[in-house]
Design a protein around this motif. Structure first.
Motif, short mmCIF file in Angstrom:
data_model
loop_
_atom_site.label_atom_id
_atom_site.label_comp_id
_atom_site.label_asym_id
_atom_site.label_seq_id
_atom_site.Cartn_x
_atom_site.Cartn_y
_atom_site.Cartn_z
N PRO A 1 -6.64 -1.30 7.10
CA PRO A 1 -6.49 -2.59 6.39
C PRO A 1 -6.37 -3.76 7.38
CG PRO A 1 -4.45 -1.34 6.33
CD PRO A 1 -5.46 -0.44 6.96
N PRO A 2 -6.87 -4.95 6.99
CA PRO A 2 -6.80 -6.12 7.89
C PRO A 2 -5.37 -6.67 7.99
CG PRO A 2 -7.76 -6.73 5.78
CD PRO A 2 -7.58 -5.25 5.73
N SER A 3 -4.49 -6.28 7.05
CA SER A 3 -3.11 -6.73 7.14
C SER A 3 -2.26 -5.78 6.30
CB SER A 3 -2.94 -8.15 6.61
OG SER A 3 -3.10 -8.16 5.20
N LEU A 4 -0.94 -5.83 6.50
CA LEU A 4 -0.05 -4.94 5.75
C LEU A 4 -0.09 -5.29 4.27
CD1 LEU A 4 1.84 -2.60 6.22
CD2 LEU A 4 3.72 -4.19 6.52
N LEU A 5 -0.23 -6.60 3.96
CA LEU A 5 -0.26 -7.01 2.55
C LEU A 5 -1.53 -6.50 1.87
CD1 LEU A 5 1.20 -10.62 2.79
CD2 LEU A 5 2.33 -8.55 1.98
N ALA A 6 -2.63 -6.43 2.62
CA ALA A 6 -3.88 -5.89 2.05
C ALA A 6 -3.65 -4.44 1.66
CB ALA A 6 -5.00 -5.99 3.08
N SER A 7 -2.89 -3.72 2.51
CA SER A 7 -2.55 -2.33 2.23
C SER A 7 -1.75 -2.23 0.94
CB SER A 7 -1.71 -1.83 3.41
OG SER A 7 -1.86 -0.46 3.57
N LEU A 8 -0.73 -3.13 0.80
CA LEU A 8 0.11 -3.13 -0.40
C LEU A 8 -0.76 -3.39 -1.64
CD1 LEU A 8 2.85 -3.25 -1.91
CD2 LEU A 8 2.97 -5.66 -1.32
N GLN A 9 -1.67 -4.36 -1.52
CA GLN A 9 -2.53 -4.72 -2.67
C GLN A 9 -3.40 -3.52 -3.06
OE1 GLN A 9 -5.59 -7.59 -1.85
NE2 GLN A 9 -5.47 -8.43 -3.92
N ARG A 10 -3.92 -2.86 -2.02
CA ARG A 10 -4.81 -1.71 -2.27
C ARG A 10 -4.07 -0.62 -3.04
NH1 ARG A 10 -6.81 2.06 2.69
NH2 ARG A 10 -7.56 3.85 1.48
#
Length: 1524
Positions: A278-287
């Motif tokens: 993921p490009p960022s930790l928040l992107a991971s959370l969203q995914r």
């Protein structure tokens, strides 16, 4: 833990026992505890026997990161005979690997000899060496015992069950041989009851009086224990480099030095590239929140170990969004949004609510706010809470997020709002529970940006000094760190992980909140409160959830060992990684070993234990990889502790006692570059065998300390350089504050932290190592294992080690003292470092860190402020302060051979000065006898009032005019001749309270030709101490008769008096209450003025009773001098608040009014005790211009009236009439007291120039008087200049030199001149040894020549020859004709720029102190008052202080004004301040109640009385500490 069995510990205290005998005895003693070990079946040891019944509360108190597990735990599954054999062998020499003693085991099993019981063994062996040294035990008043000790309550019979055959532990308490078991603890008795003496020896006090006392025997013991340091030979010629050089510690030429080559920076393996990263930790959370919403993210447990809530990834995503929307859009002030992106927000969540924390953390990240997680402040006084406030203030935090439950628990103000904590900014508290947040509209989406270098969150860290810093972590570093941990730990999607750590910071946050979300892992969060109730909970959860990874600290492993017997059916076989977050702590190895030993049987594989090293700044530094990654086997190092203290790695040398066993913390992190640099100075690379600070360069470290650019540059932007000075890389490095080295196979080893580093005398010691040594001394018995703090304080330009531990409530005084003395010896042996102070405090009183453990910096702060309140203290300055200046040798002064040219000595003006010449002055010279003066006044001015006596109410109690006094005197004279049948020249003791009777009987004696001796009457409530002095004066003065009042006469003959003295031997006692009115046929006229007029007796401060002879000539000369100096004549009024029994007080009270004719208002100082304002009210009422008082009167007024000036003003007390207020003294002027007196009563009109001092002594009662003339007199030019103040260098003064310095310079001592020299008085300064004159501004003895010098000492044994030179001595060169009297005081003369009334330049006389009082220590002269001033300043509760020496030890007695629990705080503070300011080691500190230090009527301390009282055990001290 075996040591918990008292029988065993006694039996096994190894002294003179052979190895074989030791084995046999040990085997026999252990037999009942060890189940049958046969074949290969190893049943578990019965812990209940070994541990005693341990409550969960006790377990709770054992918070410790440094764990040492004792013998039985380690032995589970090992043949006991081998164990014992092995133990003995390790205590003498460590077996080489593979020697036949080591039983072959599975390839990865941990070698026996690295077990920490080796350390315990070493400590016990070290202690055996010290068995014989006896140390005096401190004595303590019973009320100070904070807990009633169990021992103290046991009847004596209970202690005798120990069989005689067994070696008793070394007795270090100073009691008789077996008293430890057979007697009660030796505790100071309750007030008023006599104490039993034990172990007495006979010593003598100063005057040769034998003293039978416990105190003196203890001091003797103390002297015996002090190792006398070898003194270097003094140089033949004394070189006087003025600065007193502290002894510089020269490095030991034989100390080990690093020999390896320069280390090479070490690269971690490359960071793997993952395609769908993921490009960022928040992107991971969203995914995960959108694609796997049902997947569990976090399970929270309650204190019953039941799951209360499982947060799914879907819930985490939606709840975080709601919070983000609410924070950005629903909070506003004055229509402005409260928060903007980038603002900092405090997260205040309790440790049992990980779910709310996680939502708040990600909510802030989604709102582009910066979360600052902190601990919940429980009270306004939380340890370190103020520092957290400073952090929030500097981060500009205005909003705090918390839970509803937590918000309700915070302390509230009256308004119902949360209070503002000390040092905190004003905060708005926002509760993040569901009902307070709103659902965002459909079209609102949080921005999910790629990871940037913007700040993501701030993690707090507390430094060694206690300040709190915020470490900023960027979004890209946060992501990179998750990436690094995922690769190093081999995390896979959906794994289950158990987290026991604090989720708000450090490894708990990195694994349990951040990396877990990156990999969609399921975290089981174990709260600290559950661990306290059930230490096995984390192991049960690993078993229940089949967790693959657990993140713990060594403490958690240790706790579970204590409780593991409760669980049979748990399995740890699912674990592939047991991450030990504090694996970098050198003592975690023992927890790992012991844990493996016990749980290997439950499926725990040895290779899954993965210690890791991390720091707040660099995040994870190294971690041991899980076994499937094909890494090299774990490493061990057995290092010489002595080598480590010099920063050098030496594998176990001959000194087997002091070794440190450390385990590796694995390899460096992927993508990181690591090097080791020197701790101090330029960051040079270390050599391969050198310990240094580990530095990391990687994309996954913190980026700065928020708002601290200077510290950030030093820590986050270090550029390590090679020995040639070339930078090793263009990338900046981050310092980790971990001390260590790179070992074989590129494994990282950590041996300590910068925070715990103590550099003592140039050697480095680690606080954790010292803790472990202390715990190895009979642990578990006296102190709680996790409640021990070690830190260093700076005293006298070096670090000093302080150990503070919490004591168990059931330990007796002797036990704890014995434990303390053994800890000192153990640390001395193992670390070759002296402990400066060891303090035991009651259970649960040390400041706690948020998750258990001790708040070290706060503990240190309390220690330095005197707020620790220990219940036992042992100071050892003698052993560890080795940098004192060398003892001084006296240098030869200018001798008689030096040339005198005119009035110069060695190029300086001779120090001499004189008052006005009286030979030319016309005066009532016809009166050489006081009785003639009184007779003349009675005829010339019969009704002129001479005396007016006030009582405590301020009303006139008695008066006397000239004729009344004359008539009273006549009656007394008749009574002496008729009733007493006295002869001319007989001595008569006058025992009267202060009043007119005393004056009348004095003149009555002169009328009858008798010699009066004034004596202070005994105190009716205190006959035992005051009556013997009266008796002594009567006997020594050879009085043939006592004149007194009826009341005192009854007292002298009473039953109570008989208990104190032999009342049958009183001479004739006459009362003068109702004498018949008879006239004397003729008044006695002495044949020559040189005849004796009266005897003046007083007790000196050194406790010597000295009577001086005053002739008629000297008496009238004295009155004449005072009359001229103070311009006294019949129309004047003066007020006198002095005791009338000796010295200048007697002269002013009885002689001067009769001679000069002025009226004296008499105020007895004793009356001030009931009415402190009596004297000042009288001065105001009678508008007195000149008044005299003593320092004790001045002190009573400043203390008693300091806060009442307003009330006095309302009663019309006005002191503007006072021209001069003179303090009568025989000591150095007390500047602070006179200044505070002037300052306090300035409000009542007292002029700042009015207060001045006088000086007199035994040989001449009035040498200086300073009548400050104010107003018209000053304009007429009769005034002398105002007294001047100079500042002396105190260090020069110790060497008998005067060196003037500027006000406020270090070591400066203010000194005021002692007043103007009286008319007819000549003063010179002479060398005490050569008796030659000294130059201006040189320190020497003050010699005086004047018509009113006393003519000699009057002693009963006729030892006049001994003291003849005190009264008639000559200079050895120069003016050898003049006869001088030696005052016994040190001082100097200094010519000032000011001019006298006569136009001459004014010579100021400065009195430094009495020669008899000075203390000669280390070849240097100290004035007690200087040491006392420092001590009084050291703590607000010290009311008064007195020092004296006994057998070369400095004894400091302090009066405690406060609660008795503060008594022991004073010991360290007193020792520190005397070392720092005077370079002296205090031998004994005695804490007593207010009023114990005896003070004479002049307000001077009677130090020798105090000393005798101390040695005779009469002070009833609160605490006596004997410094080792």
């Amino acid at each position: 833990m075996i040591h918990h069995n008292p029988f065993l510990s006694l039996s096994l205290s190894v002294g003179d026992i052979t190895q074989k005998g030791y084995e046999k005895k040990r085997g026999k003693l252990l037999a009942p505890y060890i189940p049958q070990i046969q074949g290969k079946q190893f049943p578990l040891i019965n812990f209940s026997l070994l541990m005693g019944k341990m409550s969960s509360m006790e377990i709770e108190v054992m918070h410790l990161t440094e764990m040492i597990i004792f013998w039985p735990v380690l032995c589970a599954g090992v043949d006991p005979s081998l164990q014992i054999e092995h133990r003995i062998q390790t205590s003498s020499q460590v077996a080489p690997p593979g020697s036949k003693q080591n039983k072959p085991r599975a390839a990865n099993s941990r070698d026996e000899c690295f077990r920490s019981d080796l350390h315990t063994e070493a400590v016990q062996a070290a202690l055996a060496k010290y068995k014989e040294r006896k140390m005096p035990m401190p004595s303590k008043r019973r009320s100070v015992l904070v807990q009633s000790s169990v021992e103290a309550c046991t009847p004596p019979g209970k202690h005798t069950h120990i069989p005689e055959a067994i070696d008793a532990p070394p007795d270090v308490t100073g009691l008789s041989e077996r008293s430890v078991h057979a007697e009660h603890p030796q505790v100071a008795s309750v007030r008023g009851l006599p104490r039993g003496y034990t172990h007495t020896s006979v010593m003598e006090t100063a005057d040769g009086v034998p003293v039978n006392s416990r105190v003196s025997s203890k001091i003797q013991q103390l002297l015996n224990t002090l190792k006398r340091p070898k003194r270097p030979p003094l140089r033949e010629f004394f070189v006087d480099d003025f600065e007193e050089l502290l002894d510089v510690q020269h490095p030991d030429p034989n100390q080990p030095k690093p020999e390896g080559g320069e280390m090479r920076p070490l690269n971690g393996e490359p960071l793997g590239v993952v395609t769908n990263w993921p490009p960022s930790l928040l992107a991971s959370l969203q995914r995960w929140g959108t694609t796997q919403p049902k997947s569990p993210c976090l399970t929270a447990l309650d204190n019953a170990s039941k799951p209360i809530y499982t947060l799914t990834y879907g819930k985490l995503w939606t709840r975080s969004q709601k919070l983000a929307y609410t924070l950005l859009n629903k909070l506003s002030t004055r229509n402005e949004p409260l928060l903007r992106p980038g603002d900092r927000v405090a997260l205040v969540f309790p440790n049992n609510d990980p779910v709310m924390f996680m939502v708040a953390f990600y909510g802030c990240l989604l709102a582009e706010l910066v979360p600052v997680p902190i601990e919940v402040p429980l009270t306004r006084k939380d340890a370190g809470s103020q520092q957290v406030g400073f952090l929030l203030g500097s981060c500009g935090v205005t909003l705090a997020l918390t839970t509803d439950a937590c918000q309700k628990g915070l302390p509230k103000a009256q308004t119902g709002e949360v209070v503002t904590f000390k040092g905190w900014p004003r905060l708005l508290w926002f509760v993040t529970d569901g009902k307070h947040v709103v659902k965002p509209p459909k079209d609102w989406h949080p921005p999910i940006r790629d990871a940037s270098n913007e700040i993501a969150y701030i993690e707090y860290k507390t430094s060694k000094e206690g300040s709190t810093m915020g470490i900023t972590v960027s979004h890209s570093a946060m992501l990179a760190h998750c990436h690094v941990l995922t690769q190093a730990c081999g995390y896979t999607e959906g794994e289950i992980i158990t987290n026991v750590l604090d989720f708000k910071r450090d490894a708990g946050l990195w694994h349990g909140v951040l990396t877990s979300v990156m990999n969609r892992m399921h975290v089981i969060s174990i709260p600290y409160s559950l661990m306290k109730v059930n230490p096995l909970s984390w192991i049960q959860k690993v078993h229940t959830y089949k967790a693959r990874v657990a993140v713990v600290k060594s403490r958690d492993m240790h706790w579970s060992l204590l409780a593991q017997r409760d669980q049979r059916d748990i399995s740890l076989s699912s674990l592939r990684m047991l991450i030990v977050a504090d694996g970098a702590n050198p003592w975690s190895i023992s927890s790992c070993d012991a844990f493996l030993n016990v749980f290997q049987a439950r499926g725990l594989r040895p290779e899954v234990i993965c210690p890791c090293a991390s720091s707040s700044e660099a995040m994870t530094v190294a971690i041991r990889r899980p076994p499937e990654m094909g890494v090299p086997p774990p490493g061990k190092a057995v290092l010489s502790m002595s080598g480590l203290s010099y920063g050098v790695i030496r594998v176990d040398t001959e000194e087997k006692l002091s070794v440190l066993t450390v385990q590796d913390v694995g390899q460096v992190m992927p993508g990181a570059l690591v090097c080791v640099i020197r701790v101090e100075g330029t960051p040079y690379l270390c050599r391969t065998d050198e310990v240094g600070e580990i530095c990391v360069s990687s994309s996954s470290t913190g980026i700065s300390y928020y708002g601290l650019p200077g510290m950030t540059k030093n820590v986050f932007e270090t550029i390590p350089v090679t020995s040639s000075g070339a930078p090793i890389s263009d990338r900046p490095f981050t310092r980790t504050s971990l001390l260590g080295f790179i070992g074989p196979d590129n494994l990282v080893f950590v041996v300590g932290k910068m925070d715990g580093l103590m550099v003592v005398s140039g050697r480095r010691h680690n606080a954790d190592d010292v803790v472990a040594t202390a715990l190895a001394v009979e642990p578990m018995k006296f102190v709680y294992r996790g409640r021990i703090a070690v830190f260093s304080v700076s005293v006298l330009h070096d670090e000093r080690i302080v150990v503070v531990a919490e004591q168990r409530p059931d330990g007796s005084e002797e036990d704890s003292f014995q434990w303390m003395s053994r800890v000192l010896q153990a640390i001395d042996s193992i670390h070759q470092a002296g402990v400066y102070c060891l303090a035991l405090v009651p259970a649960n009183t040390l400041p706690k860190a948020p998750l258990g453990g001790i708040h070290i910096s706060e503990t240190k702060q309390r220690f330095l402020e005197g707020a620790l309140h220990p219940c036992n203290v042992l100071m050892c300055p003698h052993t560890c302060v080795t940098n004192l200046p060398k003892p001084r040798q006296k240098k030869p002064e200018v001798g008689p051979a030096s040339m005198i040219v005119g009035n110069l000595v060695a190029g300086k003006r001779i120090a001499q000065a004189c008052g006005r010449d009286v030979s030319q002055l016309e005066d009532n010279d016809q009166f050489l006898y006081m009785q003639d003066v009184l007779q003349w006044r009675a005829q010339a001015t019969p009704d002129h009032p001479l005396f007016l006596l006030l009582n405590a109410k301020g009303t006139v109690a008695n008066t006397a005019s000239c004729v009344q006094l004359h008539k009273r005197a006549e009656r007394v004279a008749v009574a002496l001749m008729e009733r007493g049948r006295l002869n001319t020249g007989d001595h008569v003791a006058l025992v009267y309270p202060p009043g007119v009777d005393l004056i009348a009987t004095f003149y009555g004696c002169l009328y009858a030709g008798c010699v009066p001796v004034t004596v202070r009457p005994p105190h009716p409530q205190n006959l035992a101490t005051t009556l013997p002095t009266v008796k002594m004066i009567v006997e020594v003065s050879k009085s043939v008769c006592i004149l007194t009042t009826q009341a005192i006469m009854k007292l002298l003959k009473s039953k109570e008096a008989a208990a104190a003295v032999d009342i049958k031997t009183w001479p004739l006692i006459l009362d003068t209450d109702d004498l018949p009115r008879k006239r004397i046929p003729q008044i006695y006229k002495p044949p020559t003025p040189e005849m004796l007029a009266y005897l003046d007796f007083s007790v000196s401060t050194t406790g010597i009773l000295a009577g001086v002879k005053m002739s008629h000539a000297a008496t009238s000369a004295l009155c004449r001098s005072i009359k001229l100096q103070c311009e006294l004549y019949p129309s004047r009024q003066i007020a006198i608040c002095l005791d009338p029994y000796c010295g200048l007080g007697f002269a002013l009270w009885c002689l001067c009014s009769v001679y000069s004719g002025h009226q004296s208002i008499l105020v007895p100082p004793l009356e001030l005790e009931t009415n402190p304002s009596l004297w000042l009210s009288a001065v105001s009422q009678f508008k007195v211009r000149v008044t005299f008082c003593s320092y004790s009167v001045m002190e009573m007024c400043t203390k008693g009236l300091g806060s009442q000036t307003e009330a006095l003003r309302l009663r019309n007390v006005n002191l503007s009439c006072v021209r001069t207020c003179m303090v009568v003294a025989e000591e150095r002027p007390r500047i602070t007291l006179t200044q505070s007196f002037s300052k306090i009563f300035k409000d009542l009109g007292l002029s700042s120039r009015a207060v001045s001092t006088t000086f007199g002594c035994r040989v001449n009662v009035a040498i200086c008087l300073q009548p400050n003339r104010l107003g018209k007199l000053a304009e007429q030019g009769t005034s002398g200049p105002d007294p001047t103040t100079v500042y002396l260098d105190m260090r020069a003064l110790r060497h008998d030199r005067v060196r003037l310095v500027e006000r406020g310079s270090p070591h400066s001592l203010p000194l005021t001149e002692s007043g103007k020299i009286l008319p007819g008085v000549k003063v010179i300064i002479a060398n005490t040894e050569t008796k030659g004159p000294l130059g201006d501004s040189h320190l020497g003895e003050i010699w005086v020549s004047s018509p009113h010098n006393a003519t000699g000492y009057y002693t009963v044994y006729g030892e006049e020859a001994l003291h003849a030179d005190h009264f008639s001595t000559r200079l050895s060169f120069g003016d050898t004709q003049t006869l001088w009297a030696r005052t016994g005081y040190l001082g100097f003369l200094r010519r000032t720029e000011l001019t006298d009334a006569s136009g001459e330049r004014h010579d100021a006389l400065y009195v430094v102190g009495s020669l008899d009082e000075t203390l000669e220590l280390r070849g240097v002269r100290y004035h007690p008052t200087d040491i006392e001033t420092s001590v009084i300043r050291s703590h607000k509760s010290i009311a008064e202080c007195a020092v004296f020496t006994w057998t070369n030890l400095l004894v400091v007695v302090v009066e405690l004004e406060g609660s008795e629990q503060e008594a022991l705080d004073l010991v360290a503070l007193v020792t520190n301040v005397v070392l720092e300011e005077h370079y002296l080691i205090v031998g004994v500190v005695v804490v007593v109640d207010p009023g114990v230090i005896p003070i004479n009527s002049r307000g001077e301390k009677q130090r020798m009385h105090l000393r005798d009282g101390f040695l005779a055990d009469q002070l009833d001290p609160i605490y006596v500490a004997y410094n080792m």
